[in-house]
Design a protein around this motif. Structure first.
Motif, PDB file in Angstrom:
ATOM      1  N   ARG A 178      -5.284  -7.236   1.229  1.00 46.49           N
ATOM      2  CA  ARG A 178      -5.479  -6.182   2.238  1.00 46.49           C
ATOM      3  C   ARG A 178      -6.277  -6.647   3.447  1.00 46.49           C
ATOM      4  NH1 ARG A 178      -8.926  -3.179  -1.649  1.00 46.49           N
ATOM      5  NH2 ARG A 178      -7.005  -2.083  -2.113  1.00 46.49           N
TER       6      ARG A 178
ATOM      7  N   ASP B 265      -3.009  -0.975   2.774  1.00 43.89           N
ATOM      8  CA  ASP B 265      -2.547  -0.678   1.416  1.00 43.89           C
ATOM      9  C   ASP B 265      -1.147  -0.081   1.403  1.00 43.89           C
ATOM     10  OD1 ASP B 265      -4.780  -1.674   0.144  1.00 43.89           O
ATOM     11  OD2 ASP B 265      -5.842   0.236   0.204  1.00 43.89           O
ATOM     12  N   THR B 266      -0.848   0.784   2.336  1.00 43.32           N
ATOM     13  CA  THR B 266       0.480   1.396   2.410  1.00 43.32           C
ATOM     14  C   THR B 266       1.543   0.353   2.706  1.00 43.32           C
ATOM     15  OG1 THR B 266      -0.534   3.425   3.240  1.00 43.32           O
ATOM     16  CG2 THR B 266       1.833   3.189   3.547  1.00 43.32           C
TER      17      THR B 266
ATOM     18  N   ALA C 204      -3.009  -6.029  -3.856  1.00 45.69           N
ATOM     19  CA  ALA C 204      -3.603  -5.210  -2.788  1.00 45.69           C
ATOM     20  C   ALA C 204      -5.064  -5.585  -2.515  1.00 45.69           C
ATOM     21  CB  ALA C 204      -3.469  -3.730  -3.109  1.00 45.69           C
TER      22      ALA C 204
ATOM     23  N   GLU D 281       0.780  -8.294  -9.463  1.00 44.01           N
ATOM     24  CA  GLU D 281       0.925  -6.981  -8.830  1.00 44.01           C
ATOM     25  C   GLU D 281      -0.397  -6.219  -8.812  1.00 44.01           C
ATOM     26  OE1 GLU D 281       4.042  -5.068 -10.975  1.00 44.01           O
ATOM     27  OE2 GLU D 281       5.605  -6.185  -9.936  1.00 44.01           O
TER      28      GLU D 281
ATOM     29  N   GLU E 178       2.039  -1.951  -0.281  1.00 46.22           N
ATOM     30  CA  GLU E 178       2.831  -1.316  -1.333  1.00 46.22           C
ATOM     31  C   GLU E 178       4.323  -1.427  -1.026  1.00 46.22           C
ATOM     32  OE1 GLU E 178       3.745  -0.006  -4.835  1.00 46.22           O
ATOM     33  OE2 GLU E 178       1.665  -0.334  -4.249  1.00 46.22           O
ATOM     34  N   SER E 179       4.689  -1.277   0.237  1.00 43.84           N
ATOM     35  CA  SER E 179       6.089  -1.439   0.636  1.00 43.84           C
ATOM     36  C   SER E 179       6.547  -2.885   0.456  1.00 43.84           C
ATOM     37  CB  SER E 179       6.280  -1.025   2.096  1.00 43.84           C
ATOM     38  OG  SER E 179       5.996   0.323   2.276  1.00 43.84           O
TER      39      SER E 179
END
Length: 95
Positions: A64, A81-82, A60, A56, A85-86
């Protein structure tokens, strides 16, 4: 492997973030980079095994630049990144 597969829009569930926002997901090389980075993080923490937290933490930065957002998502102001995260949140709920 399930984390990288979670970034594949064709393999993702109908209502998933990957299917809604990604044009291309991470490749097998991304899986190799993810495992290597997680191993390095585990060794730096003094452990000889990789934990989910290691994956985890490096997901990212590793993924990314290995995914491609849909044009619509970029126009809506989303960034990699958004979306990651989802995708990570959905992946955590399944594991």
């Amino acid at each position: 492997m399930s984390l990288v597969l979670a970034t594949q829009p064709d393999a993702a569930a109908e209502a998933s973030a990957a299917r809604r926002h990604l044009r291309y997901g991470a490749s097998p090389r991304a899986l190799q980079a993810l495992v290597r980075a997680a191993r390095v993080r585990a060794v730096m923490a003094g452990r000889s095994h990789v934990d989910i937290a290691d994956l985890e933490a490096v997901a990212a930065p590793v993924l990314r630049h290995r995914i491609l957002l849909r044009l619509e998502s970029e126009l809506d102001g989303l960034d990699a990144d958004t979306v990651l995260e989802s995708v990570l949140g959905e992946w955590r709920s399944r594991t």
